[in-house]
Design a protein around this motif. Structure first.
Motif, PDB file in Angstrom:
ATOM      1  N   TRP A 184       0.883  -1.042  -0.036  1.00 52.10           N
ATOM      2  CA  TRP A 184       0.057  -0.007   0.039  1.00 52.10           C
ATOM      3  C   TRP A 184       0.819   1.332   0.061  1.00 52.10           C
ATOM      4  O   TRP A 184       1.834   1.241   0.542  1.00 52.10           O
ATOM      5  CB  TRP A 184      -0.940  -0.080   1.109  1.00 52.10           C
ATOM      6  CG  TRP A 184      -1.862  -1.147   1.415  1.00 52.10           C
ATOM      7  CD1 TRP A 184      -3.119  -0.993   0.885  1.00 52.10           C
ATOM      8  CD2 TRP A 184      -1.865  -2.382   2.002  1.00 52.10           C
ATOM      9  NE1 TRP A 184      -3.637  -2.372   1.281  1.00 52.10           N
ATOM     10  CE2 TRP A 184      -2.733  -2.961   1.984  1.00 52.10           C
ATOM     11  CE3 TRP A 184      -0.636  -2.933   2.789  1.00 52.10           C
ATOM     12  CZ2 TRP A 184      -2.936  -4.449   2.525  1.00 52.10           C
ATOM     13  CZ3 TRP A 184      -0.719  -4.093   3.467  1.00 52.10           C
ATOM     14  CH2 TRP A 184      -1.821  -4.747   3.284  1.00 52.10           C
ATOM     15  N   GLU A 185       0.528   2.342  -0.704  1.00 51.94           N
ATOM     16  CA  GLU A 185       1.461   3.416  -0.763  1.00 51.94           C
ATOM     17  C   GLU A 185       0.513   4.486  -0.907  1.00 51.94           C
ATOM     18  O   GLU A 185      -0.605   4.532  -1.842  1.00 51.94           O
ATOM     19  CB  GLU A 185       2.003   3.294  -2.199  1.00 51.94           C
ATOM     20  CG  GLU A 185       3.104   4.735  -2.255  1.00 51.94           C
ATOM     21  CD  GLU A 185       4.055   4.470  -3.751  1.00 51.94           C
ATOM     22  OE1 GLU A 185       3.421   4.961  -4.632  1.00 51.94           O
ATOM     23  OE2 GLU A 185       4.980   3.745  -3.740  1.00 51.94           O
ATOM     24  N   GLN A 241       5.505  -4.665   7.389  1.00 46.36           N
ATOM     25  CA  GLN A 241       6.363  -3.410   7.573  1.00 46.36           C
ATOM     26  C   GLN A 241       5.852  -2.249   7.005  1.00 46.36           C
ATOM     27  O   GLN A 241       4.718  -2.067   6.127  1.00 46.36           O
ATOM     28  CB  GLN A 241       7.671  -3.754   6.625  1.00 46.36           C
ATOM     29  CG  GLN A 241       8.656  -2.609   6.336  1.00 46.36           C
ATOM     30  CD  GLN A 241       9.567  -2.927   5.788  1.00 46.36           C
ATOM     31  OE1 GLN A 241      10.792  -3.476   6.118  1.00 46.36           O
ATOM     32  NE2 GLN A 241       9.581  -2.393   4.221  1.00 46.36           N
ATOM     33  N   ALA A 242       6.049  -1.176   7.753  1.00 45.15           N
ATOM     34  CA  ALA A 242       5.502   0.120   7.383  1.00 45.15           C
ATOM     35  C   ALA A 242       6.656   1.304   7.398  1.00 45.15           C
ATOM     36  O   ALA A 242       7.581   1.050   8.371  1.00 45.15           O
ATOM     37  CB  ALA A 242       4.573   0.656   8.457  1.00 45.15           C
ATOM     38  N   ARG A 243       6.461   2.104   6.576  1.00 47.33           N
ATOM     39  CA  ARG A 243       7.831   3.317   6.569  1.00 47.33           C
ATOM     40  C   ARG A 243       6.709   4.372   6.375  1.00 47.33           C
ATOM     41  O   ARG A 243       5.998   4.658   5.698  1.00 47.33           O
ATOM     42  CB  ARG A 243       8.462   3.109   5.211  1.00 47.33           C
ATOM     43  CG  ARG A 243       9.374   1.785   5.093  1.00 47.33           C
ATOM     44  CD  ARG A 243      10.150   1.544   4.037  1.00 47.33           C
ATOM     45  NE  ARG A 243      11.211   0.554   3.949  1.00 47.33           N
ATOM     46  CZ  ARG A 243      12.371   0.552   4.304  1.00 47.33           C
ATOM     47  NH1 ARG A 243      12.803   1.656   4.910  1.00 47.33           N
ATOM     48  NH2 ARG A 243      12.811  -0.448   4.276  1.00 47.33           N
ATOM     49  N   SER A 244       7.345   5.416   7.354  1.00 46.63           N
ATOM     50  CA  SER A 244       6.752   6.912   7.183  1.00 46.63           C
ATOM     51  C   SER A 244       7.610   7.642   8.080  1.00 46.63           C
ATOM     52  O   SER A 244       7.748   7.553   9.258  1.00 46.63           O
ATOM     53  CB  SER A 244       5.405   6.963   7.942  1.00 46.63           C
ATOM     54  OG  SER A 244       4.930   8.122   7.739  1.00 46.63           O
ATOM     55  N   ASN A 291       3.413  10.932   3.618  1.00 43.13           N
ATOM     56  CA  ASN A 291       3.861   9.746   2.793  1.00 43.13           C
ATOM     57  C   ASN A 291       3.697   8.604   3.809  1.00 43.13           C
ATOM     58  O   ASN A 291       4.265   8.663   5.049  1.00 43.13           O
ATOM     59  CB  ASN A 291       5.071   9.924   2.131  1.00 43.13           C
ATOM     60  CG  ASN A 291       4.861  10.888   1.023  1.00 43.13           C
ATOM     61  OD1 ASN A 291       3.839  11.505   0.706  1.00 43.13           O
ATOM     62  ND2 ASN A 291       5.818  11.306   0.267  1.00 43.13           N
ATOM     63  N   SER A 292       3.145   7.472   3.468  1.00 41.11           N
ATOM     64  CA  SER A 292       3.277   6.127   4.128  1.00 41.11           C
ATOM     65  C   SER A 292       3.401   5.230   2.984  1.00 41.11           C
ATOM     66  O   SER A 292       2.596   5.061   2.103  1.00 41.11           O
ATOM     67  CB  SER A 292       2.231   6.075   5.068  1.00 41.11           C
ATOM     68  OG  SER A 292       1.191   5.807   4.650  1.00 41.11           O
TER      69      SER A 292
END
Length: 713
Positions: free
Chosen positions: A314-315, A420-423, A388-389
């Motif tokens: 997911w973006e 995993q999540a990036r933000s 953003n995430s």
């Protein structure tokens, strides 16, 4: 909405049921239930195909006929047919779905699946209904298990499971082209093609959905909530041999959602009463990718094995410009905020002395007071805010189904999932978790009439520790089509990554004018998760009845329930006041009714009703559950060419307002040689025009009309 007397309904059911049972038992002895109308089966409850009367809980099924007759453009509109399901528009394109209430702005406590693949975003406890990479035309049916089901689907199936089941390649034929056009900028398109060979079948669909949004502010000005999206979905089935088959899917979605910019300066009304410049273009760009592969092996008539693996991403990209006082980006104010307690922060953001400061805090506070009296204290800068995430997931599950005898079936399995999540703004980098699961359930016919079911799931979550969720049910089957049930279940919900590990701060870029020749800076307000949140837990009891009367073509389900969630995390995410704990609880009790009647060969009637009372410890969870809600639907095939539907939905005191919604659809089919043409008109109308989402806005989200053209060949 006029109150419905629950006691009157139950008394009438009590009077009517014995007579129907007599007819049902006579039909059963004549074998009419099986030969004339084969019992339908549901899958979502236990991973086993079961007759509705044998299910350890309540299941609602929205079949293909209902989907088409509804004229719905969104899955959320269909879910209003499910008793106890609350559909709340947050900003029209960001609608949420909850069962029995709690957290109306987020779907924290429902598991949502597409062909067994979870689309629940565990980083932010969200299900983006508008962004699912699936069109309504791809859906064969939707099964909704109404009740806790962690035993089958793991944490987050706290209150229920929504399983969206799509058309397989082998059940799809030819070419289909469809389009919608209507008011509010409605412009939708859909195209599907199917291919078949001796051992393989494939379905490909491409679709788009567009509208200009539906909400207005009280003054009548536009509320930014339009959406533009496109979708790609490919599903294939391969029969490798008599025992083995493969089913795989690829899905992709991209588009943009307008998000209304509600930004206000941290110091608005304090040191500068004038409105500051802010960016009106705050749209979110959304991209979803998904792939799944499932292998099924029928080892023999009593034993089967399946392995399913999924990969998803997911973006969400959103960058916009906002302004605040230059002092908001100072390192001194940043330090003062971070070293302050929750109570001190409440005073700081109102520019009041924080009280009982430490020596260092006193120095910083004196510095702040000195800055505010300096000339130019009102100066401000504008910069880019990044929200953003990106989230990704990989999971694999092995499931074994074994019929030990005609009386006993066992299902067991193991699964592993990596999230995993990036933000940069919400998590200050990356968070991850690993989840291991082991589950087992049994179905045991102790006699012709008594069915015992039970099982449990053990789950190890690297972020939240271990949990075990059991369920036990007893079904008394008067006939295979009529059963009473008693169910006890426990379930859990894991805190999402953001709740537990938030490191929320905006790193602003391209400041104009720059501050001390620096165009990048950190906004002073920040929030951090404590990392110590525990899993929420529910204990639920249910008594119910499910029956299908073949001669009358009538089915209905009744249940009485009592549910209590403890260690509850109640919040609406806020940067200014981010303080989460497990101190809350809520209790639900009430009853639900669902009925479906094929009254004549041309007429189908459907009813749903829910009576729900709640007792919540936190004000955020109060007054968000309507005591009375329900739906009525009438579907009619006038002749071979004409058909119509009329549906009414109502909810009393949902977000302190009543919902009264009417939908109507009229369609006609034409046969043009080998081509089938269908024309339809759909109308959705709110009867009382009260907002049920953002109460400060005018919600006209259902005052829409649109026409549909469909070609199939």
């Amino acid at each position: 909405m006029r109150r419905i007397n629950l006691l009157w309904i139950l008394l009438n059911c009590a009077v009517a049921i014995p007579g129907l049972f007599n007819a049902a038992y006579a039909s059963y002895t004549d074998d009419l239930f099986i030969s004339d109308d084969a019992l339908p089966e549901v899958l979502t409850a236990t991973h086993l195909y079961q007759a509705p009367a044998a299910v350890p809980g309540s299941v609602s099924t929205i079949d293909q006929e209902l989907i088409e007759a509804s004229g719905a453009r969104n899955i959320t509109d269909l879910l209003r047919l499910v008793p106890g399901m609350l559909v709340v528009p947050d900003s029209s394109n960001l609608g949420t779905v909850n069962y029995h209430g709690t957290s109306p702005g987020q779907a924290r406590r429902l598991q949502v699946l597409i062909d067994g693949r979870s689309v629940y975003r565990s980083a932010f406890a969200q299900v983006d209904w508008s962004d699912l990479p699936i069109a309504l035309e791809d859906i064969q049916r939707i099964e909704v298990f109404r009740g806790p089901n962690t035993v089958s689907y793991g944490a987050n199936a706290l209150l229920g499971v929504i399983n969206i089941i799509t058309h397989s390649g082998k059940d799809t034929h030819g070419t289909l082209i469809k389009g919608n056009i209507g008011n509010n900028g409605i412009r939708d398109s859909y195209a599907r093609q199917a291919w078949h060979s001796t051992y393989s079948d494939m379905r490909l669909s491409i679709s788009s959905l567009t509208d200009d949004g539906f909400e207005l502010r009280k003054d009548g000005s536009d509320f930014r909530d339009s959406r533009r999206l496109s979708r790609f979905n490919l599903r294939a089935n391969h029969q490798l041999n008599e025992q083995n088959s493969l089913d795989w899917q690829l899905a992709f979605k991209e588009g943009s959602n307008q998000i209304n910019n509600n930004y206000q300066s941290a110091f608005a009304g304090k040191i500068n009463p004038q409105p500051w410049e802010q960016d009106s273009n705050s749209d979110e760009q959304a991209k979803d990718y998904a792939a799944s592969l499932r292998w099924n092996s029928n080892i023999n008539a009593q034993h089967s094995l399946s392995v399913q693996t999924n990969a998803q991403q997911w973006e969400r990209l959103r960058e916009w410009r906002a302004c605040d006082a230059q002092i908001s980006f100072s390192s001194e104010l940043n330090e003062l905020w971070r070293t302050s307690s929750f109570a001190q922060r409440e005073r700081l953001r109102r520019l009041k002395p924080i009280g009982n400061p430490s020596a260092r805090q006193a120095v910083l506070q004196n510095w702040l007071i000195g800055q505010l009296v300096q000339p130019g204290a009102l100066a401000h800068s504008c910069g880019l805010i990044n929200e953003n995430s990106r989230e990704s997931r990989f999971d694999v599950e092995v499931q074994d189904t074994y019929s030990v005898s005609e009386q006993l079936r066992l299902i067991s399995g193991l699964s592993y999932r990596y999230d995993q999540a990036r933000s940069a703004s919400f998590l200050n980098g990356r968070e991850r978790k690993d989840i291991f699961r082991a589950f087992s359930q049994f179905e045991f016919y102790a006699s012709e009439h008594w069915l015992l079911q039970g099982g449990g799931m053990y789950e190890h979550d690297s972020s939240n520790g271990d949990s075990f969720s059991p369920r036990f049910a007893v079904n008394y089957l008067v006939t295979p089509a009529h059963g009473f049930r008693a169910v006890y279940s426990e379930a859990v919900r894991s805190p999402d990554m953001f709740e537990n590990h938030a490191d929320w701060q905006y790193r602003v870029k391209d400041l104009r004018p720059a501050i001390a020749q620096n165009s990048n800076a950190d906004f002073f307000i920040s929030a951090q998760g404590n990392g110590n949140l525990k899993q929420e837990k529910i204990r639920a009891f249910e008594l119910g009845y499910n029956g299908y009367f073949a001669p009358q073509k009538l089915s209905f389900d009744i249940k009485i329930f009592n549910e209590k969630i403890t260690r509850m995390i109640s919040h609406r995410p806020s940067l200014i006041s981010f303080s989460l704990n497990n101190d809350d609880h809520i209790k639900f009790y009430g009853s639900e009714l669902e009925g479906n009647w094929q009254a004549t060969e041309k007429d189908r009637l459907r009813i749903s009703y829910a009576y729900i009372k709640d007792q919540a410890s936190n004000s955020l969870d109060q007054n968000v559950t309507p005591a009375h809600s329900g739906s009525l639907a009438w579907l009619r095939n006038w002749n071979a060419d004409w058909s119509s539907s009329l549906m009414f939905f109502a909810a009393e005191q949902l977000n302190q307002n009543d919902l009264q919604l009417l939908t109507a659809r009229l369609s006609r089919k034409f046969q043009l040689g080998s081509t089938r043409l269908q024309l339809a008109g759909s109308l959705q109308k709110t009867l009382n025009n009260q907002p049920i989402g953002r109460t400060n806005n005018k919600d006209n989200s259902h005052d829409t009309a649109y026409a549909t053209v469909q070609l199939e060949f």
